[in-house]
Design a protein around this motif. Structure first.
Motif, PDB file in Angstrom:
ATOM      1  N   LYS A 141       0.973  -1.048   0.395  1.00 36.62           N
ATOM      2  CA  LYS A 141      -0.136  -0.237   0.004  1.00 36.62           C
ATOM      3  C   LYS A 141       1.172   1.484  -0.028  1.00 36.62           C
ATOM      4  N   ALA A 142       2.288   1.401   0.344  1.00 36.97           N
ATOM      5  CA  ALA A 142       2.734   2.583   0.623  1.00 36.97           C
ATOM      6  C   ALA A 142       3.090   2.758  -1.102  1.00 36.97           C
ATOM      7  N   MET A 143       3.566   1.921  -2.406  1.00 33.92           N
ATOM      8  CA  MET A 143       4.322   1.947  -3.180  1.00 33.92           C
ATOM      9  C   MET A 143       3.344   2.171  -3.569  1.00 33.92           C
ATOM     10  N   VAL A 144       2.185   2.414  -4.197  1.00 36.12           N
ATOM     11  CA  VAL A 144       0.626   2.424  -4.492  1.00 36.12           C
ATOM     12  C   VAL A 144       1.072   4.206  -4.172  1.00 36.12           C
ATOM     13  N   ALA A 145       0.678   4.073  -3.106  1.00 34.27           N
ATOM     14  CA  ALA A 145       0.649   5.477  -2.142  1.00 34.27           C
ATOM     15  C   ALA A 145       1.506   6.265  -3.239  1.00 34.27           C
ATOM     16  N   ASP A 146       2.922   5.934  -3.407  1.00 41.98           N
ATOM     17  CA  ASP A 146       3.635   6.688  -3.464  1.00 41.98           C
ATOM     18  C   ASP A 146       4.169   7.131  -4.788  1.00 41.98           C
TER      19      ASP A 146
ATOM     20  N   ILE B  76      16.043  30.479 -14.283  1.00 35.52           N
ATOM     21  CA  ILE B  76      15.559  30.764 -14.945  1.00 35.52           C
ATOM     22  C   ILE B  76      14.307  31.778 -14.262  1.00 35.52           C
ATOM     23  N   LYS B  77      14.755  31.811 -13.231  1.00 36.33           N
ATOM     24  CA  LYS B  77      14.166  32.581 -11.740  1.00 36.33           C
ATOM     25  C   LYS B  77      12.841  32.346 -11.900  1.00 36.33           C
ATOM     26  N   SER B  78      11.915  31.263 -11.682  1.00 31.39           N
ATOM     27  CA  SER B  78      10.474  30.677 -11.217  1.00 31.39           C
ATOM     28  C   SER B  78      10.482  29.855 -10.725  1.00 31.39           C
ATOM     29  N   LEU B  79       9.227  30.831  -9.335  1.00 34.41           N
ATOM     30  CA  LEU B  79       8.925  30.268  -8.794  1.00 34.41           C
ATOM     31  C   LEU B  79       7.952  29.188  -8.725  1.00 34.41           C
ATOM     32  N   SER B  80       7.545  28.981  -9.558  1.00 35.74           N
ATOM     33  CA  SER B  80       6.621  27.628  -9.864  1.00 35.74           C
ATOM     34  C   SER B  80       7.240  26.583 -10.085  1.00 35.74           C
ATOM     35  N   MET B  81       8.718  25.885 -10.923  1.00 39.29           N
ATOM     36  CA  MET B  81       9.356  25.245 -11.238  1.00 39.29           C
ATOM     37  C   MET B  81       9.962  25.429 -10.395  1.00 39.29           C
ATOM     38  N   GLU B  82      10.142  25.771  -9.440  1.00 44.26           N
ATOM     39  CA  GLU B  82      11.259  25.807  -8.076  1.00 44.26           C
ATOM     40  C   GLU B  82      10.350  25.190  -6.742  1.00 44.26           C
ATOM     41  N   ALA B  83       9.348  25.111  -7.375  1.00 42.87           N
ATOM     42  CA  ALA B  83       7.808  24.428  -5.624  1.00 42.87           C
ATOM     43  C   ALA B  83       7.849  23.398  -6.306  1.00 42.87           C
ATOM     44  N   ASP B  84       7.612  23.059  -8.410  1.00 41.06           N
ATOM     45  CA  ASP B  84       7.548  21.719  -8.781  1.00 41.06           C
ATOM     46  C   ASP B  84       9.360  21.022  -8.323  1.00 41.06           C
ATOM     47  N   ALA B  85       9.791  21.715  -8.187  1.00 40.60           N
ATOM     48  CA  ALA B  85      11.567  20.184  -8.389  1.00 40.60           C
ATOM     49  C   ALA B  85      11.327  20.683  -6.168  1.00 40.60           C
ATOM     50  N   TRP B  86      10.784  20.764  -5.728  1.00 38.49           N
ATOM     51  CA  TRP B  86      10.644  20.684  -4.754  1.00 38.49           C
ATOM     52  C   TRP B  86      10.051  19.268  -4.155  1.00 38.49           C
ATOM     53  N   HIS B  87       9.143  19.389  -5.696  1.00 41.51           N
ATOM     54  CA  HIS B  87       7.693  18.211  -5.250  1.00 41.51           C
ATOM     55  C   HIS B  87       8.560  17.299  -5.845  1.00 41.51           C
ATOM     56  N   HIS B  88       9.443  17.398  -6.217  1.00 39.15           N
ATOM     57  CA  HIS B  88      10.009  15.977  -6.468  1.00 39.15           C
ATOM     58  C   HIS B  88      10.625  15.216  -5.811  1.00 39.15           C
ATOM     59  N   ARG B  89      11.818  16.478  -4.578  1.00 38.85           N
ATOM     60  CA  ARG B  89      12.219  15.984  -3.350  1.00 38.85           C
ATOM     61  C   ARG B  89      11.508  15.391  -2.504  1.00 38.85           C
ATOM     62  N   SER B  90       9.937  16.547  -1.992  1.00 38.28           N
ATOM     63  CA  SER B  90       9.297  15.342  -1.865  1.00 38.28           C
ATOM     64  C   SER B  90       9.005  13.779  -2.111  1.00 38.28           C
ATOM     65  N   ASP B  91       9.012  13.348  -3.294  1.00 46.59           N
ATOM     66  CA  ASP B  91       8.415  12.269  -3.657  1.00 46.59           C
ATOM     67  C   ASP B  91      10.232  11.452  -3.289  1.00 46.59           C
ATOM     68  N   ALA B  92      11.130  11.852  -3.231  1.00 52.45           N
ATOM     69  CA  ALA B  92      12.388  11.239  -2.953  1.00 52.45           C
ATOM     70  C   ALA B  92      12.507  10.571  -1.600  1.00 52.45           C
ATOM     71  N   PHE B  93      11.799  11.922  -0.203  1.00 50.26           N
ATOM     72  CA  PHE B  93      11.054  11.261   0.688  1.00 50.26           C
ATOM     73  C   PHE B  93      10.303  10.221   0.933  1.00 50.26           C
ATOM     74  N   SER B  94       9.584  10.512   0.593  1.00 49.78           N
ATOM     75  CA  SER B  94       8.415  10.258   0.781  1.00 49.78           C
ATOM     76  C   SER B  94       8.641   7.929   0.204  1.00 49.78           C
ATOM     77  N   SER B  95       9.601   7.902  -1.161  1.00 48.82           N
ATOM     78  CA  SER B  95      10.250   6.990  -0.774  1.00 48.82           C
ATOM     79  C   SER B  95      11.072   6.516   0.140  1.00 48.82           C
ATOM     80  N   LEU B  96      11.747   6.887   0.685  1.00 47.02           N
ATOM     81  CA  LEU B  96      12.120   6.726   1.601  1.00 47.02           C
ATOM     82  C   LEU B  96      11.618   6.627   2.569  1.00 47.02           C
ATOM     83  N   GLY B  97      10.593   7.090   2.648  1.00 46.48           N
ATOM     84  CA  GLY B  97       9.274   6.691   3.806  1.00 46.48           C
ATOM     85  C   GLY B  97       8.692   4.914   3.568  1.00 46.48           C
ATOM     86  N   THR B  98       8.726   4.775   2.114  1.00 47.54           N
ATOM     87  CA  THR B  98       7.947   3.680   1.737  1.00 47.54           C
ATOM     88  C   THR B  98       9.182   3.107   2.229  1.00 47.54           C
TER      89      THR B  98
END
Length: 193
Positions: free
Chosen positions: A35-40, A140-162
């Motif tokens: 279930k953790a992997m499906v959530a991930d 390129i000084k993009s706030l939304s792209m920076e937010a997207d980058a942090w979303h990628h990092r949150s996925d890495a952290f969530s995969s670590l928890g998984t």
């Protein structure tokens, strides 16, 4: 290459990688009884949606100044960054709900070893995507792209928890798999906030 084109190239590449990764994680989560992997995997699916929002934000904010917007359209960038936050909050809430429901109902099975490999692959790929996207966002000084980058990092952290949850479940504490899913949801919500 101008900022808009660079942002589009980076975003399209991360969308393609995320589509492949989401399919792999959800498929292995189902086959591997995790279930953790499906959530991930669902978390990775939200990355695809948020990257589309980034593309839209880049398109709008890259427009030249006009009569209604004499200073340009860059302010729209922050609106799209807030939209990404809302998507993350909703994704985290959904993952948490499903994980807690599994714990309450008792729908818990021991995950298979293949789920561990998927979690490890996800950690490596998502951390690489974070570095790739954050470099472009700063350039390129993009706030939304920076937010997207942090979303990628949150996925890495969530995969670590998984990974930890699946490993613990394979060692006999089967409740750790859905508990890892709940922890993933907290991480996603934190990044959204």
């Amino acid at each position: 290459m101008n900022n808009y084109k660079l942002g589009v190239i980076v975003s399209v590449i991360t969308i393609i990688i995320n589509i492949a990764l989401a399919i792999i994680k959800i498929s292995i989560g189902i086959v591997g009884n995790s279930k953790a992997m499906v959530a991930d995997g669902l978390h990775t699916m939200s990355d695809i949606l948020t990257t589309f929002v980034v593309l839209l934000g880049l398109k709008v904010s890259s427009r030249e100044a006009d009569k209604q917007h004499p200073y340009g359209h860059e302010k729209y960038e922050s609106i799209f960054a807030k939209l990404l936050s809302i998507i993350l909050l909703l994704t985290g809430a959904f993952i948490g709900y499903e994980s807690i429901k599994a714990l309450i109902v008792g729908d818990i099975t021991q995950p298979k070893a293949i789920a561990l490999l998927a979690a490890l692959l996800s950690i490596i790929v998502k951390e690489g995507m974070y570095h790739y996207t954050i470099r472009a966002a700063k350039k390129i000084k993009s706030l939304s792209m920076e937010a997207d980058a942090w979303h990628h990092r949150s996925d890495a952290f969530s995969s670590l928890g998984t990974l930890v949850g699946i490993l613990g479940a394979r060692m006999g504490i089967v409740a750790l798999d859905p508990i890892a899913g709940a922890i993933v949801s907290i991480l996603v919500i934190k990044v959204g906030v």
